[in-house]
Design a protein around this motif. Structure first.
Motif, mmCIF file in Angstrom:
data_model
loop_
_atom_site.group_PDB
_atom_site.id
_atom_site.type_symbol
_atom_site.label_atom_id
_atom_site.label_comp_id
_atom_site.label_asym_id
_atom_site.label_seq_id
_atom_site.Cartn_x
_atom_site.Cartn_y
_atom_site.Cartn_z
ATOM 1 N N ARG A 100 0.832 -1.206 0.000
ATOM 2 C CA ARG A 100 0.000 0.000 0.000
ATOM 3 C C ARG A 100 0.862 1.250 0.000
ATOM 4 O O ARG A 100 0.594 2.219 -0.697
ATOM 5 C CB ARG A 100 -0.894 0.023 1.242
ATOM 6 N N ARG A 103 2.199 1.877 -3.398
ATOM 7 C CA ARG A 103 1.148 2.406 -4.265
ATOM 8 C C ARG A 103 0.862 3.866 -3.943
ATOM 9 O O ARG A 103 0.586 4.674 -4.817
ATOM 10 C CB ARG A 103 -0.134 1.602 -4.085
ATOM 11 N N ARG A 104 0.904 4.200 -2.667
ATOM 12 C CA ARG A 104 0.578 5.569 -2.276
ATOM 13 C C ARG A 104 1.669 6.551 -2.658
ATOM 14 O O ARG A 104 1.399 7.690 -3.030
ATOM 15 C CB ARG A 104 0.368 5.629 -0.757
ATOM 16 N N SER A 108 1.247 5.832 -9.428
ATOM 17 C CA SER A 108 -0.130 6.278 -9.599
ATOM 18 C C SER A 108 -0.624 5.780 -10.943
ATOM 19 O O SER A 108 0.141 5.684 -11.887
ATOM 20 C CB SER A 108 -0.236 7.802 -9.564
ATOM 21 N N MET A 109 -1.909 5.500 -11.006
ATOM 22 C CA MET A 109 -2.429 4.901 -12.228
ATOM 23 C C MET A 109 -3.487 5.799 -12.867
ATOM 24 O O MET A 109 -4.263 6.451 -12.179
ATOM 25 C CB MET A 109 -3.022 3.532 -11.889
ATOM 26 N N ILE A 132 -6.701 9.288 1.395
ATOM 27 C CA ILE A 132 -6.549 7.980 2.027
ATOM 28 C C ILE A 132 -5.212 7.854 2.764
ATOM 29 O O ILE A 132 -4.989 6.908 3.498
ATOM 30 C CB ILE A 132 -6.708 6.820 1.022
ATOM 31 N N GLN A 133 -4.324 8.827 2.567
ATOM 32 C CA GLN A 133 -3.097 8.841 3.368
ATOM 33 C C GLN A 133 -3.276 9.716 4.598
ATOM 34 O O GLN A 133 -2.320 10.020 5.302
ATOM 35 C CB GLN A 133 -1.930 9.378 2.536
ATOM 36 N N ALA A 177 -3.769 11.427 -10.400
ATOM 37 C CA ALA A 177 -2.526 10.661 -10.298
ATOM 38 C C ALA A 177 -1.357 11.561 -9.910
ATOM 39 O O ALA A 177 -0.499 11.169 -9.130
ATOM 40 C CB ALA A 177 -2.245 9.955 -11.612
ATOM 41 N N GLU B 194 -7.964 0.826 -5.169
ATOM 42 C CA GLU B 194 -6.858 -0.018 -4.714
ATOM 43 C C GLU B 194 -5.508 0.500 -5.217
ATOM 44 O O GLU B 194 -4.518 0.492 -4.497
ATOM 45 C CB GLU B 194 -7.055 -1.457 -5.197
ATOM 46 N N ALA B 195 -5.502 0.952 -6.467
ATOM 47 C CA ALA B 195 -4.244 1.394 -7.065
ATOM 48 C C ALA B 195 -3.662 2.590 -6.313
ATOM 49 O O ALA B 195 -2.457 2.794 -6.307
ATOM 50 C CB ALA B 195 -4.451 1.745 -8.531
ATOM 51 N N PHE B 196 -4.528 3.389 -5.695
ATOM 52 C CA PHE B 196 -4.011 4.524 -4.942
ATOM 53 C C PHE B 196 -3.611 4.138 -3.523
ATOM 54 O O PHE B 196 -3.197 4.976 -2.742
ATOM 55 C CB PHE B 196 -5.030 5.665 -4.922
ATOM 56 N N GLY B 197 -3.786 2.855 -3.184
ATOM 57 C CA GLY B 197 -3.319 2.379 -1.890
ATOM 58 C C GLY B 197 -4.361 2.457 -0.787
ATOM 59 O O GLY B 197 -4.017 2.654 0.372
ATOM 60 N N SER B 198 -5.633 2.288 -1.132
ATOM 61 C CA SER B 198 -6.675 2.279 -0.102
ATOM 62 C C SER B 198 -6.592 1.004 0.725
ATOM 63 O O SER B 198 -6.274 -0.055 0.207
ATOM 64 C CB SER B 198 -8.063 2.322 -0.745
ATOM 65 N N THR B 199 -6.934 1.109 1.992
ATOM 66 C CA THR B 199 -7.125 -0.089 2.794
ATOM 67 C C THR B 199 -8.506 -0.653 2.463
ATOM 68 O O THR B 199 -9.315 0.015 1.817
ATOM 69 C CB THR B 199 -7.082 0.232 4.288
ATOM 70 N N GLN B 202 -11.192 1.682 3.684
ATOM 71 C CA GLN B 202 -11.270 2.924 2.893
ATOM 72 C C GLN B 202 -11.987 2.663 1.585
ATOM 73 O O GLN B 202 -12.814 3.453 1.131
ATOM 74 C CB GLN B 202 -9.868 3.461 2.622
ATOM 75 N N LYS B 206 -15.298 4.722 1.185
ATOM 76 C CA LYS B 206 -15.120 5.868 0.307
ATOM 77 C C LYS B 206 -15.576 5.592 -1.119
ATOM 78 O O LYS B 206 -15.821 6.515 -1.886
ATOM 79 C CB LYS B 206 -13.656 6.306 0.299
#
Ligand SMILES: Nc1ncnc2c1ncn2[C@@H]1O[C@H](COP(=O)(O)OP(=O)(O)O)[C@@H](O)[C@H]1O
Ligand SMILES: [Mg+2]
Lengths: 398, 284
Positions: A100, A103-104, A108-109, A132-133, A177, B194-199, B202, B206
């Motif tokens: 995660r 990815r964060r 970025s996609m 989400i961070q 992104a 998911e790609a942005f790193g959500s748990t 989240q 969200k």
């Protein structure tokens, strides 16, 4: 160190992926494996690396495994075998939390159908990655706003995605992104859903953005023109395998096999090839040493009707024709300056071929290729025609 | 004879065993059922009593104003609410209405509180879906009356067994629609999150739940309607409200009273239905 390193990466969809991989090693084709085992080969032993600041394009027909490959890189899809290293760290070995984190912070996609959250405003969409961070509200708002301004959407913060055109929606996708300030942008057919004009515009903007921000970009497309336009390097995929990796010119000029050759057959070469690909080594005489007599002799040896004149530093001084030179010899003129002509058509080394047409069209003498005021090559009309026809005489990096 | 084949196995004592099982449940979990019954009952009585204490004219006006705003500043629903509620008051059924409303409100709330998480669980796990789906089918196809029997066994008579029976009968749509709504969220949106790193949570809160909201609300709307349809049935085990009037009219063949009480239920149904539906469409 490469930013992305892909080693021997494979993905097989189905019940018995390992068995299918074995069949692949035995040389069975994707179709035969599907028929016999019911497993679909998505990606077959792909290896490549992407350097920092590079636009690396993965190109192939629909179903060739591009989307699967890009999703293996941020592990939205679990690989069957092989490794993906981001900044040298192996993704496959990571637990969920570190994945995660990668990815964060690093990847970025941008999606083909934009994948914007319809119930969120444009600004809220761009904020998502930071939200989400748990980045503080005012900070993330500011960053998201900056990203939106960068893609020219500063005035649409509070609209919903549904209210925008496709091109604008994808700008939001791009801003979402970029707001994370990632190292790498993964773009899966990001411009494929847009109509051609908007698409060109977005391609140009992406190139500009990249020049300014130095992001590493992995760009997926099924469109060869797009690949050639924006790619620093291109990997061509077929049935899950990478069949060739190279610069746009390498792919066009030296297709690795029949498949690639067929693929590039229809491409508009005039946009991709430039002067340096079709120029020849110039025959010259030196203005400081040679007179009309030497010029005439050189032309006779090489069967030319004109010859370029340079100084010792290879600065182009002009040209003389065979007619003028033999006239001068008859009149016993020794100074080359008296018969020197200067109306030479010139192009730069990286001038695209479609621009060379206009120059060469009504020129009786070859076109001079110049780099830093120095003569580096000449282009004759025949070479242009041969290159357009896709014939072999072109060479790389003269 | 042929029937001897069928009689080969003697009658299996399903009914008897079900009774034994229920008895066992009742005895074993009395420590659980009894406090639930007592607390819930007193809470519901408290709610109903307080609703009854509010002057009807204020309730009617409040509903009308809410209806006006909820339906996008149109007068239709507001006017209907005023006339309909006044009619119920006029027929002397106001207290019954408040009791019925309390029953529907509490059992719907409980259905949602239980149904949405179960639906989420179902959407996240194929195994859970495979197990829960037939249970939901069973719950919905079993005649609602049957639930009254264990309800009485567990909770005696009154409002609480009514809530229990209604819970079993009315929860399935909320579960199903929650599951459906989340599964319908486009794959790309889930991937994006998911790609942005959500748990996981989240992603759920969200993206998935906001996207599934309209579908979930449609399920809740059905749940509320089913809870309302349980009102008459629940009155058979002593839950007070409009249903009681219908039931006693039935027992005494009083066509007139039965009709009026029935109309009262219909009016309540229409108002509740429009309320939950417009909340839904407004959020789209
Ligand atoms: N989830 C999946 N399950 C089974 N097969 C899949 C799945 N995703 C992709 N494939 C198959 O893998 C191959 C590559 O697909 P994809 O990566 O989407 O190709 P592209 O993006 O190049 O069009 C195709 O044959 C496709 O049918
Ligand atoms: Mg694809």
């Amino acid at each position: 160190m490469p930013v992305i390193e892909v080693k021997n990466l494979s993905k097989v969809f189905g019940k018995n992926p390992k068995q299918a991989l074995k069949r692949l090693d035995e040389g069975m084709s994707k179709d035969a494996i599907l028929k016999e085992t019911g497993n679909t080969v998505g990606v077959n032993r792909a290896s490549f690396s992407v350097e920092e600041g590079e636009i690396f394009v993965i190109m192939g027909l629909s179903g060739s495994g591009k989307s699967t490959l890009v999703r293996l890189i941020n592990r939205l899809i679990e690989p069957t075998e092989g490794h993906v290293l981001i900044d040298g760290e192996d993704l496959a070995a990571m637990d969920k939390k570190s994945l995660r984190q990668v990815r964060r912070e690093k990847l970025s996609m941008v999606f083909q159908k934009f994948a914007l959250f319809p119930q969120r405003t444009i600004l809220e969409n761009a904020e998502y990655g930071l939200e989400i961070q748990n980045v503080a509200k005012d900070v993330r708002k500011k960053k998201a706003q900056e990203a939106l301004e960068m893609v020219g959407l500063g005035g649409y913060l509070h609209q919903k995605p549904g209210q925008l055109s496709g091109g604008m929606q994808q700008r939001v996708g791009l801003a979402r992104a970029l707001a994370n300030d990632p190292e790498v942008l993964l773009m899966d057919e990001a411009f494929s859903a847009l109509d051609p004009l908007i698409r060109k515009e977005m391609q140009d903007e992406l190139i500009d953005l990249q020049a300014g921000m130095k992001k590493t970009i992995l760009f997926i497309t099924h469109d060869l023109d797009e690949a050639l336009r924006i790619g620093d390097r291109i990997a061509l995929m077929k049935d899950g395998s990478i069949v060739q990796i190279g610069t746009p010119e390498e792919i066009l000029v030296n297709p690795a096999n029949d498949y690639v050759e067929k693929f590039v057959e229809d491409v508009d070469r005039s946009k991709v090839l430039s002067a340096q690909n079709i120029m020849k080594r110039p025959e010259t005489i030196n203005i400081e040493k040679h007179g009309p007599r030497v010029a005439l002799e050189r032309m006779r040896e090489e069967g030319l009707s004109s010859i370029f004149v340079v100084d010792s530093k290879r600065n182009l001084k002009g040209y003389v024709t065979a007619d003028d030179a033999s006239e001068a010899r008859k009149k016993d003129i020794r100074d080359i300056h008296e018969i020197l002509k200067n109306d030479i058509p010139r192009v730069e080394k990286d001038t695209a071929m479609n621009e060379i047409f206009d120059v060469i069209y009504d020129s009786p003498i070859p076109v001079a290729v110049i780099e830093n005021d120095k003569l580096v090559g000449i282009i004759v009309r025949g070479a242009v025609i041969a290159a357009l026809a896709g014939e072999g005489e072109v060479k790389l990096d003269a | 004879m042929l029937n001897t084949v069928l009689d080969f196995v003697p009658e299996i004592p399903i009914a008897e065993n079900t009774k034994k099982f229920t008895d066992w449940l009742t005895d074993t979990f009395a420590f659980l059922f009894d406090p639930i019954k007592e607390n819930l009952e007193s809470f519901m009585e408290f709610t109903a009593d307080n609703l009854i204490l509010i002057p009807p004219v204020i309730v009617i006006l409040l509903v009308a104003v809410l209806a006006f705003f909820i339906s996008g500043k149109k007068f239709g629903l507001a006017a209907f609410s005023i006339v309909g509620l006044w009619l119920i008051y006029n027929q002397g059924f106001w207290d019954h209405l408040m009791n019925t409303f309390t029953l529907v409100l509490i059992s719907s709330l409980l259905s949602v509180i239980i149904g949405v998480p179960v639906g989420i669980l179902m959407s996240k796990s194929k195994t859970a879906e495979a197990i829960i789906t037939p249970i939901l089918d069973f719950m919905q196809t079993m005649p609602a009356f049957v639930y009254l029997i264990p309800a009485v066994a567990f909770f005696g008579i009154g409002m609480v067994p009514g809530v229990f029976a209604s819970l079993i009968f009315a929860t399935p749509p909320t579960v199903r629609f929650t599951n459906l709504g989340i599964r319908q969220v486009s794959k790309e949106l889930v991937e994006a999150s998911e790609a942005f790193g959500s748990t996981g949570s989240q992603k759920l809160f969200k993206v998935e739940l906001p996207m599934a909201k309209a579908t979930i609300m449609a399920g809740i709307n059905q749940t509320v309607m089913l809870a309302l349809s349980m009102v008459v049935i629940a009155s058979m085990i002593g839950a007070p409200g409009l249903g009681t009037e219908v039931l006693s009219a039935l027992q005494r063949a009083q066509v007139g009273t039965g009709f009026v009480a029935g109309v009262g239920i219909v009016i309540l149904a229409i108002i509740i239905d429009r309320f939950t539906q417009t909340v839904n469409t407004k959020n789209k």
